[in-house]
Design a protein around this motif. Structure first.
Motif, PDB file in Angstrom:
ATOM      1  N   GLN A 251       0.825  -1.210   0.000  1.00 56.17           N
ATOM      2  CA  GLN A 251       0.000   0.000   0.000  1.00 56.17           C
ATOM      3  C   GLN A 251       0.855   1.254   0.000  1.00 56.17           C
ATOM      4  OE1 GLN A 251      -2.540   0.217   3.434  1.00 56.17           O
ATOM      5  NE2 GLN A 251      -3.063   2.368   3.094  1.00 56.17           N
ATOM      6  N   TYR A 252       1.938   1.243   0.787  1.00 54.97           N
ATOM      7  CA  TYR A 252       2.819   2.411   0.858  1.00 54.97           C
ATOM      8  C   TYR A 252       3.603   2.617  -0.432  1.00 54.97           C
ATOM      9  CZ  TYR A 252       2.120   2.325   5.987  1.00 54.97           C
ATOM     10  OH  TYR A 252       1.599   2.341   7.255  1.00 54.97           O
ATOM     11  N   TRP A 253       3.869   1.558  -1.158  1.00 54.80           N
ATOM     12  CA  TRP A 253       4.617   1.694  -2.401  1.00 54.80           C
ATOM     13  C   TRP A 253       3.863   2.511  -3.442  1.00 54.80           C
ATOM     14  CZ3 TRP A 253       5.706  -4.277  -2.596  1.00 54.80           C
ATOM     15  CH2 TRP A 253       6.619  -4.592  -1.583  1.00 54.80           C
ATOM     16  N   GLU A 254       2.551   2.653  -3.238  1.00 52.42           N
ATOM     17  CA  GLU A 254       1.741   3.436  -4.179  1.00 52.42           C
ATOM     18  C   GLU A 254       1.686   4.912  -3.790  1.00 52.42           C
ATOM     19  OE1 GLU A 254       0.814   1.935  -6.876  1.00 52.42           O
ATOM     20  OE2 GLU A 254       1.556   0.021  -6.072  1.00 52.42           O
ATOM     21  N   TRP A 255       2.162   5.254  -2.605  1.00 47.91           N
ATOM     22  CA  TRP A 255       2.153   6.650  -2.163  1.00 47.91           C
ATOM     23  C   TRP A 255       3.197   7.468  -2.926  1.00 47.91           C
ATOM     24  CZ3 TRP A 255       1.829   7.349   3.873  1.00 47.91           C
ATOM     25  CH2 TRP A 255       0.687   6.693   4.351  1.00 47.91           C
ATOM     26  N   ASP A 256       3.023   8.769  -2.932  1.00 49.52           N
ATOM     27  CA  ASP A 256       4.101   9.659  -3.345  1.00 49.52           C
ATOM     28  C   ASP A 256       5.279   9.434  -2.403  1.00 49.52           C
ATOM     29  OD1 ASP A 256       5.068  12.286  -4.706  1.00 49.52           O
ATOM     30  OD2 ASP A 256       5.290  12.628  -2.542  1.00 49.52           O
ATOM     31  N   THR A 257       6.453   9.250  -2.946  1.00 47.40           N
ATOM     32  CA  THR A 257       7.582   8.842  -2.107  1.00 47.40           C
ATOM     33  C   THR A 257       8.018   9.925  -1.127  1.00 47.40           C
ATOM     34  OG1 THR A 257       9.082   9.459  -3.910  1.00 47.40           O
ATOM     35  CG2 THR A 257       8.476   7.136  -3.714  1.00 47.40           C
ATOM     36  N   LEU A 258       7.901  11.184  -1.523  1.00 46.74           N
ATOM     37  CA  LEU A 258       8.266  12.252  -0.594  1.00 46.74           C
ATOM     38  C   LEU A 258       7.275  12.305   0.568  1.00 46.74           C
ATOM     39  CD1 LEU A 258      10.074  14.575   0.202  1.00 46.74           C
ATOM     40  CD2 LEU A 258       8.730  16.066  -1.309  1.00 46.74           C
ATOM     41  N   ARG A 259       6.001  12.142   0.291  1.00 49.66           N
ATOM     42  CA  ARG A 259       5.004  12.094   1.359  1.00 49.66           C
ATOM     43  C   ARG A 259       5.318  10.945   2.321  1.00 49.66           C
ATOM     44  NH1 ARG A 259      -0.893   9.280   0.772  1.00 49.66           N
ATOM     45  NH2 ARG A 259      -1.420   9.279   3.003  1.00 49.66           N
ATOM     46  N   LEU A 260       5.619   9.770   1.772  1.00 49.98           N
ATOM     47  CA  LEU A 260       5.901   8.613   2.616  1.00 49.98           C
ATOM     48  C   LEU A 260       7.128   8.849   3.482  1.00 49.98           C
ATOM     49  CD1 LEU A 260       5.434   5.723   3.543  1.00 49.98           C
ATOM     50  CD2 LEU A 260       6.592   4.928   1.455  1.00 49.98           C
ATOM     51  N   ALA A 261       8.191   9.389   2.888  1.00 55.40           N
ATOM     52  CA  ALA A 261       9.410   9.642   3.648  1.00 55.40           C
ATOM     53  C   ALA A 261       9.152  10.641   4.773  1.00 55.40           C
ATOM     54  CB  ALA A 261      10.506  10.154   2.722  1.00 55.40           C
ATOM     55  N   ARG A 262       8.404  11.691   4.477  1.00 56.32           N
ATOM     56  CA  ARG A 262       8.123  12.697   5.510  1.00 56.32           C
ATOM     57  C   ARG A 262       7.260  12.129   6.635  1.00 56.32           C
ATOM     58  NH1 ARG A 262       7.244  17.896   1.427  1.00 56.32           N
ATOM     59  NH2 ARG A 262       9.441  18.557   1.440  1.00 56.32           N
ATOM     60  N   GLU A 263       6.252  11.330   6.274  1.00 54.40           N
ATOM     61  CA  GLU A 263       5.411  10.740   7.310  1.00 54.40           C
ATOM     62  C   GLU A 263       6.192   9.725   8.129  1.00 54.40           C
ATOM     63  OE1 GLU A 263       1.445   9.590   6.593  1.00 54.40           O
ATOM     64  OE2 GLU A 263       1.034  11.207   5.157  1.00 54.40           O
ATOM     65  N   ALA A 264       7.085   8.982   7.489  1.00 56.18           N
ATOM     66  CA  ALA A 264       7.906   8.015   8.212  1.00 56.18           C
ATOM     67  C   ALA A 264       8.822   8.711   9.207  1.00 56.18           C
ATOM     68  CB  ALA A 264       8.725   7.193   7.219  1.00 56.18           C
ATOM     69  N   LYS A 265       9.406   9.812   8.792  1.00 60.51           N
ATOM     70  CA  LYS A 265      10.305  10.543   9.691  1.00 60.51           C
ATOM     71  C   LYS A 265       9.532  11.138  10.865  1.00 60.51           C
ATOM     72  CE  LYS A 265      13.927  14.063   9.837  1.00 60.51           C
ATOM     73  NZ  LYS A 265      13.304  15.154  10.630  1.00 60.51           N
ATOM     74  N   ALA A 266       8.388  11.744  10.588  1.00 64.30           N
ATOM     75  CA  ALA A 266       7.593  12.348  11.652  1.00 64.30           C
ATOM     76  C   ALA A 266       7.130  11.305  12.657  1.00 64.30           C
ATOM     77  CB  ALA A 266       6.392  13.079  11.054  1.00 64.30           C
ATOM     78  N   ALA A 267       6.698  10.151  12.163  1.00 60.62           N
ATOM     79  CA  ALA A 267       6.228   9.090  13.051  1.00 60.62           C
ATOM     80  C   ALA A 267       7.360   8.555  13.920  1.00 60.62           C
ATOM     81  CB  ALA A 267       5.622   7.958  12.223  1.00 60.62           C
ATOM     82  N   THR A 268       8.546   8.423  13.334  1.00 62.00           N
ATOM     83  CA  THR A 268       9.685   7.922  14.085  1.00 62.00           C
ATOM     84  C   THR A 268      10.140   8.929  15.137  1.00 62.00           C
ATOM     85  OG1 THR A 268      10.388   6.647  12.161  1.00 62.00           O
ATOM     86  CG2 THR A 268      12.020   6.974  13.895  1.00 62.00           C
ATOM     87  N   GLU A 269      10.193  10.182  14.766  1.00 61.94           N
ATOM     88  CA  GLU A 269      10.581  11.224  15.723  1.00 61.94           C
ATOM     89  C   GLU A 269       9.616  11.282  16.896  1.00 61.94           C
ATOM     90  OE1 GLU A 269      13.020  14.545  13.151  1.00 61.94           O
ATOM     91  OE2 GLU A 269      10.826  14.571  13.058  1.00 61.94           O
ATOM     92  N   LEU A 270       8.329  11.194  16.609  1.00 66.28           N
ATOM     93  CA  LEU A 270       7.333  11.227  17.676  1.00 66.28           C
ATOM     94  C   LEU A 270       7.518  10.053  18.626  1.00 66.28           C
ATOM     95  CD1 LEU A 270       4.785  12.495  18.911  1.00 66.28           C
ATOM     96  CD2 LEU A 270       3.436  11.082  17.336  1.00 66.28           C
ATOM     97  N   LEU A 271       7.758   8.898  18.067  1.00 65.03           N
ATOM     98  CA  LEU A 271       7.964   7.710  18.911  1.00 65.03           C
ATOM     99  C   LEU A 271       9.198   7.868  19.801  1.00 65.03           C
ATOM    100  CD1 LEU A 271       7.303   4.652  19.525  1.00 65.03           C
ATOM    101  CD2 LEU A 271       9.088   4.174  17.844  1.00 65.03           C
ATOM    102  N   LEU A 272      10.295   8.323  19.211  1.00 64.15           N
ATOM    103  CA  LEU A 272      11.537   8.444  19.977  1.00 64.15           C
ATOM    104  C   LEU A 272      11.427   9.522  21.056  1.00 64.15           C
ATOM    105  CD1 LEU A 272      14.173   8.062  17.122  1.00 64.15           C
ATOM    106  CD2 LEU A 272      13.429   6.334  18.770  1.00 64.15           C
ATOM    107  N   GLN A 273      10.622  10.538  20.805  1.00 62.35           N
ATOM    108  CA  GLN A 273      10.414  11.575  21.831  1.00 62.35           C
ATOM    109  C   GLN A 273       9.685  11.025  23.053  1.00 62.35           C
ATOM    110  OE1 GLN A 273       8.269  14.678  19.816  1.00 62.35           O
ATOM    111  NE2 GLN A 273      10.027  15.288  18.550  1.00 62.35           N
ATOM    112  N   ASN A 274       8.919   9.952  22.838  1.00 61.11           N
ATOM    113  CA  ASN A 274       8.112   9.385  23.921  1.00 61.11           C
ATOM    114  C   ASN A 274       8.784   8.221  24.625  1.00 61.11           C
ATOM    115  OD1 ASN A 274       6.006  11.191  23.409  1.00 61.11           O
ATOM    116  ND2 ASN A 274       5.086   9.839  21.869  1.00 61.11           N
ATOM    117  N   THR A 275      10.060   7.961  24.309  1.00 58.41           N
ATOM    118  CA  THR A 275      10.763   6.852  24.967  1.00 58.41           C
ATOM    119  C   THR A 275      11.949   7.389  25.762  1.00 58.41           C
ATOM    120  OG1 THR A 275      12.126   6.463  22.981  1.00 58.41           O
ATOM    121  CG2 THR A 275      10.095   5.209  23.213  1.00 58.41           C
TER     122      THR A 275
END
Length: 275
Positions: A251-275
């Protein structure tokens, strides 16, 4: 910690695109998906051109991912594994990439744990000898949490890396495989942080472990894996390395790659901030 973007996450995009969107999204490093590197070179691309693209994007590469089925293979397949190890180690040496990821094969019927450990350690030592000839390139051994895999738990992978006892052989902890294989938080504390080459971060759908496939991976924080507990246990070892998003979700392979990269980074940063 540094943030990484693995080329499996955008599997339909090419290597140039991975490097570009990783830089645009603010990732520190990329993990080069091995088939994309092979395709790049087969189409006439060069290693100096990859270096220049990374320079322009403001990222470096942290691994070439991966060489598959390194432990249980016939003579012809073992020749192919060695050939890939030479080729990827040469590329890694030129591009100043510290690691090539290597992955175990399924467990043959009737093979016991002692044989798995012996065969895997032997294969890693031979590949270590090859990789060390290219400027000390490292091999990052990644267990797979699927029941059929010959090494599917962190504790077993770490025991093998300890037995190999080579300076250029380390370990990958993938949160999906950690979850799917039933690895324990206690096993993280046993790992020497200096030997942990990469943490692959990803989440998973709410399914039985026996049902999980790579296609069930999700962005960090979107699934049921106890990522906060896993990352807290990793941090408690004193580790401060590369956390890299690796997703195989079609499903993610069909996304715009820049959108996917940005969402992946934001999600990872949020997780690491909470640990």
């Amino acid at each position: 910690m540094r943030l990484g973007f693995n080329g499996a996450t955008t599997l339909k995009a090419d290597l140039s695109n991975d490097i570009k969107v990783a830089g645009q999204s603010g990732f520190d490093v990329v993990e080069i998906w091995a088939p994309k590197l092979v395709h790049w070179l087969m189409m006439g691309g060069t290693l100096p051109a990859i270096w220049e693209q990374m320079r322009l994007a403001g990222v470096r590469a942290h691994s070439i991912n991966s060489i598959e089925r390194i432990n249980f293979c016939d003579e012809r397949d073992w020749i192919d594994v060695q050939r890939l190890c030479h080729a990827f180690s040469a590329a890694a040496g030129f591009l100043e990439i510290p690691w090539t990821v290597v992955v175990p094969a399924p467990r043959p019927a009737g093979v016991d744990e002692a044989t798995v450990r012996e065969k895997t350690a032997s294969s890693l030592r031979e590949l270590s000898d090859i990789a060390s000839g290219y400027g000390g390139v490292g091999l990052a051994f990644e267990f797979l949490g699927f029941a059929a895999c010959s090494v599917n738990k962190l504790a077993d992978a770490w025991a093998i890396v300890q037995e190999v006892d080579r300076p250029n052989v380390g370990l990958v902890l993938d949160t999906f495989h950690f979850h799917a294989g039933g690895s324990t938080l206690e096993s993280i504390a046993d790992v020497d942080p200096a030997k942990l080459a990469i943490v692959h971060i990803n989440d998973a759908e709410d399914r039985l472990a026996t049902e999980l496939t790579d296609a069930h991976r999700l962005l960090p924080g979107k699934g049921v894996i106890s990522l906060e507990e896993i990352m807290a246990a990793v941090k408690a070892t004193g580790w401060d390395g590369v956390v890299s998003v690796e997703l195989f979700r079609p499903q993610y392979w069909e996304w715009d790659t820049l959108r996917l990269a940005r969402e992946a980074k934001a999600a990872t940063e949020l997780l690491l901030q909470n640990t």
